[in-house]
Design a protein around this motif. Structure first.
Motif, PDB file in Angstrom:
ATOM      1  N   SER A 216       0.842  -1.191   0.000  1.00 13.16           N
ATOM      2  CA  SER A 216       0.000   0.000   0.000  1.00 13.16           C
ATOM      3  C   SER A 216       0.878   1.243   0.000  1.00 13.16           C
ATOM      4  O   SER A 216       1.829   1.338   0.780  1.00 13.16           O
ATOM      5  CB  SER A 216      -0.912  -0.027   1.232  1.00 13.16           C
ATOM      6  N   ASN A 217       0.589   2.205  -0.881  1.00 14.61           N
ATOM      7  CA  ASN A 217       1.362   3.452  -1.003  1.00 14.61           C
ATOM      8  C   ASN A 217       2.862   3.181  -1.135  1.00 14.61           C
ATOM      9  O   ASN A 217       3.677   3.855  -0.494  1.00 14.61           O
ATOM     10  CB  ASN A 217       1.106   4.357   0.198  1.00 14.61           C
ATOM     11  N   GLY A 218       3.206   2.179  -1.930  1.00  8.78           N
ATOM     12  CA  GLY A 218       4.612   1.889  -2.163  1.00  8.78           C
ATOM     13  C   GLY A 218       5.335   1.293  -0.985  1.00  8.78           C
ATOM     14  O   GLY A 218       6.566   1.299  -0.928  1.00  8.78           O
ATOM     15  N   LYS A 219       4.569   0.745  -0.025  1.00  8.59           N
ATOM     16  CA  LYS A 219       5.192   0.174   1.171  1.00  8.59           C
ATOM     17  C   LYS A 219       4.659  -1.242   1.376  1.00  8.59           C
ATOM     18  O   LYS A 219       3.460  -1.487   1.197  1.00  8.59           O
ATOM     19  CB  LYS A 219       4.834   1.050   2.372  1.00  8.59           C
ATOM     20  N   ILE A 220       5.536  -2.152   1.746  1.00 11.86           N
ATOM     21  CA  ILE A 220       5.095  -3.530   1.981  1.00 11.86           C
ATOM     22  C   ILE A 220       4.475  -3.626   3.372  1.00 11.86           C
ATOM     23  O   ILE A 220       4.979  -3.043   4.334  1.00 11.86           O
ATOM     24  CB  ILE A 220       6.272  -4.526   1.826  1.00 11.86           C
ATOM     25  N   LEU A 221       3.335  -4.328   3.454  1.00 11.59           N
ATOM     26  CA  LEU A 221       2.660  -4.467   4.750  1.00 11.59           C
ATOM     27  C   LEU A 221       2.609  -5.915   5.218  1.00 11.59           C
ATOM     28  O   LEU A 221       2.497  -6.183   6.414  1.00 11.59           O
ATOM     29  CB  LEU A 221       1.235  -3.911   4.656  1.00 11.59           C
ATOM     30  N   GLY A 222       2.667  -6.833   4.267  1.00  9.37           N
ATOM     31  CA  GLY A 222       2.592  -8.235   4.673  1.00  9.37           C
ATOM     32  C   GLY A 222       2.463  -9.149   3.476  1.00  9.37           C
ATOM     33  O   GLY A 222       2.563  -8.716   2.328  1.00  9.37           O
ATOM     34  N   ILE A 357       9.865  -0.853  -3.745  1.00  5.34           N
ATOM     35  CA  ILE A 357       8.836  -0.963  -2.706  1.00  5.34           C
ATOM     36  C   ILE A 357       9.513  -0.883  -1.333  1.00  5.34           C
ATOM     37  O   ILE A 357      10.430  -1.653  -1.038  1.00  5.34           O
ATOM     38  CB  ILE A 357       8.061  -2.298  -2.846  1.00  5.34           C
ATOM     39  N   GLU A 358       9.082   0.063  -0.526  1.00  4.98           N
ATOM     40  CA  GLU A 358       9.702   0.240   0.791  1.00  4.98           C
ATOM     41  C   GLU A 358       9.501  -1.007   1.653  1.00  4.98           C
ATOM     42  O   GLU A 358       8.381  -1.524   1.771  1.00  4.98           O
ATOM     43  CB  GLU A 358       9.076   1.472   1.477  1.00  4.98           C
ATOM     44  N   GLY A 359      10.569  -1.491   2.228  1.00  3.09           N
ATOM     45  CA  GLY A 359      10.470  -2.663   3.094  1.00  3.09           C
ATOM     46  C   GLY A 359      10.577  -3.984   2.361  1.00  3.09           C
ATOM     47  O   GLY A 359      10.510  -5.041   2.984  1.00  3.09           O
ATOM     48  N   LEU A 360      10.747  -3.937   1.051  1.00  2.60           N
ATOM     49  CA  LEU A 360      10.894  -5.177   0.275  1.00  2.60           C
ATOM     50  C   LEU A 360      12.330  -5.280  -0.246  1.00  2.60           C
ATOM     51  O   LEU A 360      12.820  -4.349  -0.891  1.00  2.60           O
ATOM     52  CB  LEU A 360       9.916  -5.220  -0.896  1.00  2.60           C
ATOM     53  N   TYR A 361      12.963  -6.396   0.046  1.00  7.52           N
ATOM     54  CA  TYR A 361      14.378  -6.598  -0.295  1.00  7.52           C
ATOM     55  C   TYR A 361      14.511  -7.832  -1.186  1.00  7.52           C
ATOM     56  O   TYR A 361      13.753  -8.795  -1.046  1.00  7.52           O
ATOM     57  CB  TYR A 361      15.214  -6.752   0.974  1.00  7.52           C
ATOM     58  N   LEU A 362      15.512  -7.775  -2.062  1.00 10.76           N
ATOM     59  CA  LEU A 362      15.633  -8.801  -3.086  1.00 10.76           C
ATOM     60  C   LEU A 362      17.013  -9.468  -3.028  1.00 10.76           C
ATOM     61  O   LEU A 362      18.040  -8.792  -2.955  1.00 10.76           O
ATOM     62  CB  LEU A 362      15.431  -8.137  -4.459  1.00 10.76           C
ATOM     63  N   ASN A 363      16.993 -10.777  -3.060  1.00  7.24           N
ATOM     64  CA  ASN A 363      18.227 -11.564  -3.082  1.00  7.24           C
ATOM     65  C   ASN A 363      18.034 -12.632  -4.147  1.00  7.24           C
ATOM     66  O   ASN A 363      17.259 -13.575  -3.964  1.00  7.24           O
ATOM     67  CB  ASN A 363      18.445 -12.192  -1.697  1.00  7.24           C
ATOM     68  N   CYS A 364      18.697 -12.477  -5.302  1.00  8.35           N
ATOM     69  CA  CYS A 364      18.483 -13.417  -6.410  1.00  8.35           C
ATOM     70  C   CYS A 364      19.611 -13.300  -7.423  1.00  8.35           C
ATOM     71  O   CYS A 364      20.560 -12.552  -7.224  1.00  8.35           O
ATOM     72  CB  CYS A 364      17.143 -13.139  -7.080  1.00  8.35           C
ATOM     73  N   GLY A 365      19.484 -14.041  -8.501  1.00  4.64           N
ATOM     74  CA  GLY A 365      20.444 -13.947  -9.600  1.00  4.64           C
ATOM     75  C   GLY A 365      21.732 -14.699  -9.354  1.00  4.64           C
ATOM     76  O   GLY A 365      22.779 -14.346  -9.881  1.00  4.64           O
ATOM     77  N   TRP A 366      21.660 -15.787  -8.591  1.00  5.33           N
ATOM     78  CA  TRP A 366      22.888 -16.509  -8.219  1.00  5.33           C
ATOM     79  C   TRP A 366      23.412 -17.400  -9.325  1.00  5.33           C
ATOM     80  O   TRP A 366      24.461 -18.006  -9.197  1.00  5.33           O
ATOM     81  CB  TRP A 366      22.655 -17.293  -6.921  1.00  5.33           C
ATOM     82  N   CYS A 367      22.643 -17.521 -10.386  1.00  8.66           N
ATOM     83  CA  CYS A 367      23.054 -18.356 -11.516  1.00  8.66           C
ATOM     84  C   CYS A 367      23.416 -19.749 -10.995  1.00  8.66           C
ATOM     85  O   CYS A 367      22.694 -20.267 -10.174  1.00  8.66           O
ATOM     86  CB  CYS A 367      24.191 -17.705 -12.279  1.00  8.66           C
ATOM     87  N   TYR A 368      24.528 -20.326 -11.442  1.00  8.90           N
ATOM     88  CA  TYR A 368      24.842 -21.658 -10.901  1.00  8.90           C
ATOM     89  C   TYR A 368      25.910 -21.572  -9.806  1.00  8.90           C
ATOM     90  O   TYR A 368      26.631 -22.523  -9.579  1.00  8.90           O
ATOM     91  CB  TYR A 368      25.233 -22.670 -11.975  1.00  8.90           C
TER      92      TYR A 368
END
Lengths: 420, 88
Positions: A216-222, A357-368
């Protein structure tokens, strides 16, 4: 209740009780209504992130939400190789930081992860490749990573079973060795982190699928899950090959594609190979497990896939390279093959960052290369979430680097280096 | 083993083909102003859908034509193959 410590004394004590009073290694809680941090994905990286959130940042009102069971994804499907033999500073310094965590992991987690620094050798098959390895080795040493350039005779002393005959298509010219690289027991890494995270108050919630996000409003709530809605101030995505599925629910399009990677093991044989060795004229790597199996892997299947199982043409291609390197492999029977789904980033390097998105964090792209990164990924992702900014070790792993042109192109081949 | 029906040659094994990625991606038109975001979308960003996926393959060991394949990325089932200039 304090967690029971694993030691020779607890082993003896429990032996007298018929091994009937061991505590469970982690609990099976029902989700609370709200957490400070939710980590989606109970793989190696997610479990490590939760552990370091509790240990380094005193944030223990944390839940790990896992669709299947912990350790059932790529942390249980890899070829267990640990190394930091990268040329670029971002990758080298990050991975070497991880090597130090690996060296202390069994003590830190009170769980034997069987870290075995047996050395990795990347074989070279031309003068040009020797020059490239010399350059990479020097870059590694400048970053404090051990690297040794081996000539043909030095390689022959270490792996005499490789094909050193004269009339081969890809003769061995030498190799680049990182003596401190090695392997670890992959499942133990997941279990060790899970047990410690649980002991520090993290709720590990398995068989719970994330079906949506509350933004909501660019912020993660759950999040919305198959076990109900859960509120959280911060949410970290740590789901490797499933990242795009969750990104779609967030209306995000990411610079990653999900691809299939296979690996296999042979029947167990007596000890023959005590290093990790990679073929330099293709994509094949090999080590021998403690059980004696030859553990092998190589190229992606080459097309987008979420199947977690592969096709035979790629295995045949990969093992043809293996036999070119180690002819004795042709005599062995295949014991098992399996597949996992890889989050292939467009420059071959990972992403650990905040999102729009505020409060949302990303961890990906590890390939092999996700397994070896487990501790450093968890450590830096925990920092990024707790402090709401990347640590200097993962500053380069930004999400917007593709748009700004700051790619970390380890192979020097441009975009989609993994397409063959 | 995937079996891909080349619209020019008929049913052939996966070994004869080379993968070309998402076929729904459109190259920005060069006679117009192209923003960084347009290039980002074209070069790097992919939906990478689970399920039905329209993709390019090249029949590299056959007629060498580029073709479109509609394939399920979870089951690997192939629903439809088309010539490169045909729409689904």
């Amino acid at each position: 209740m304090a967690m029971q410590k694993y030691s020779v004394f607890s082993l003896i004590k429990n032996a007298f009780k018929g091994h009937k009073e061991w505590e469970v290694a982690w609990k099976d809680p029902t989700p609370k209504a709200e957490y400070d941090v939710i980590i989606i994905g109970g793989g190696g990286h997610g479990l490590a992130t939760a552990y370091y959130l509790a240990k380094e940042h005193n944030i223990s009102k944390v839940a790990i939400i896992e669709k299947g069971w912990i350790g059932g994804g790529n942390v249980g499907r890899n070829t267990t190789i640990i190394r930091s033999n990268y040329m670029h500073d971002e990758n080298g310094l990050f991975s070497e930081f991880g090597m130090n965590l690996w060296r202390n992991m069994s003590l830190d987690l009170n769980f034997n992860v069987m870290f075995s620094p047996r050395g990795i050798i990347n074989l070279a098959h031309s003068d040009a490749q020797m020059n490239a390895y010399s350059r990479r080795g020097n870059s590694m040493r400048l970053n404090g990573i051990d690297a040794v350039l081996l000539n043909r005779e030095e390689v022959r002393k270490i792996i005499p079973m490789a094909d050193f005959s004269e009339n081969v298509r890809f003769p061995i010219f030498g190799g680049l060795m990182q003596p401190s690289a090695g392997t670890a027991r992959h499942d133990a890494v997941a279990w060790g982190y899970a047990r410690q995270a649980d002991a520090m108050g993290v709720d590990i919630i398995q068989n719970c699928e994330v079906t949506g996000f509350d933004v909501s409003n660019g912020k993660i709530l759950g999040i919305r899950t198959s076990k109900g809605d859960i509120k959280a101030k911060k949410i970290g995505l740590c789901v490797a090959g499933s990242t795009n599925i969750l990104a779609e629910k967030l209306n995000m399009t990411l610079p990653i594609e999900t691809h299939l990677l296979q690996a296999c093991v042979s029947e167990p044989i007596k000890p023959i190979l005590d290093n990790v060795v990679t073929f330099g004229a293709g994509h094949f790597y090999c080590s021998q497990s403690d059980k004696g199996e030859m553990v092998m892997g190589g190229d992606l299947d080459g097309y987008n896939s979420y199947a977690q199982r592969g096709n035979l043409p790629t295995l045949q291609h990969v093992l043809t390279e293996g036999i070119a390197m180690f002819p004795f492999l042709s005599k062995l029977k295949m014991l098992r093959t399996w597949g996992g789904i890889m989050d292939m980033s467009m420059d071959g390097s990972p992403i650990i960052d905040k999102t729009h998105i505020e409060g949302l964090y990303l961890n990906c792209g590890w390939c092999y290369g996700g397994f070896k990164a487990t501790p450093a990924s968890g450590w830096t992702f925990a920092h990024t979430i707790a402090q709401d900014r990347p640590h200097e070790l993962n500053e380069g792993y930004s999400l917007n680097r593709f748009r700004t042109g700051h790619l970390i192109d380890e192979k020097g081949l441009g975009t989609k280096t993994w397409i063959s | 083993m995937l079996h891909i029906k080349c619209p020019h040659c008929g049913l052939r094994s996966q070994n004869e083909f080379s993968y070309g990625g998402d076929a729904s991606v459109k190259r920005p038109e060069l006679n117009k102003e192209v923003s960084d975001q347009d290039w980002d979308n074209f070069v790097y960003l992919r939906k990478s859908q689970r399920g039905k996926h329209l993709e390019l393959w090249q029949h590299i060991s056959g007629c060498r034509q580029w073709i479109k394949v509609e394939r399920d990325t979870f089951t690997h089932e192939i629903f439809k193959t088309l010539k490169a200039n045909e729409e689904v």
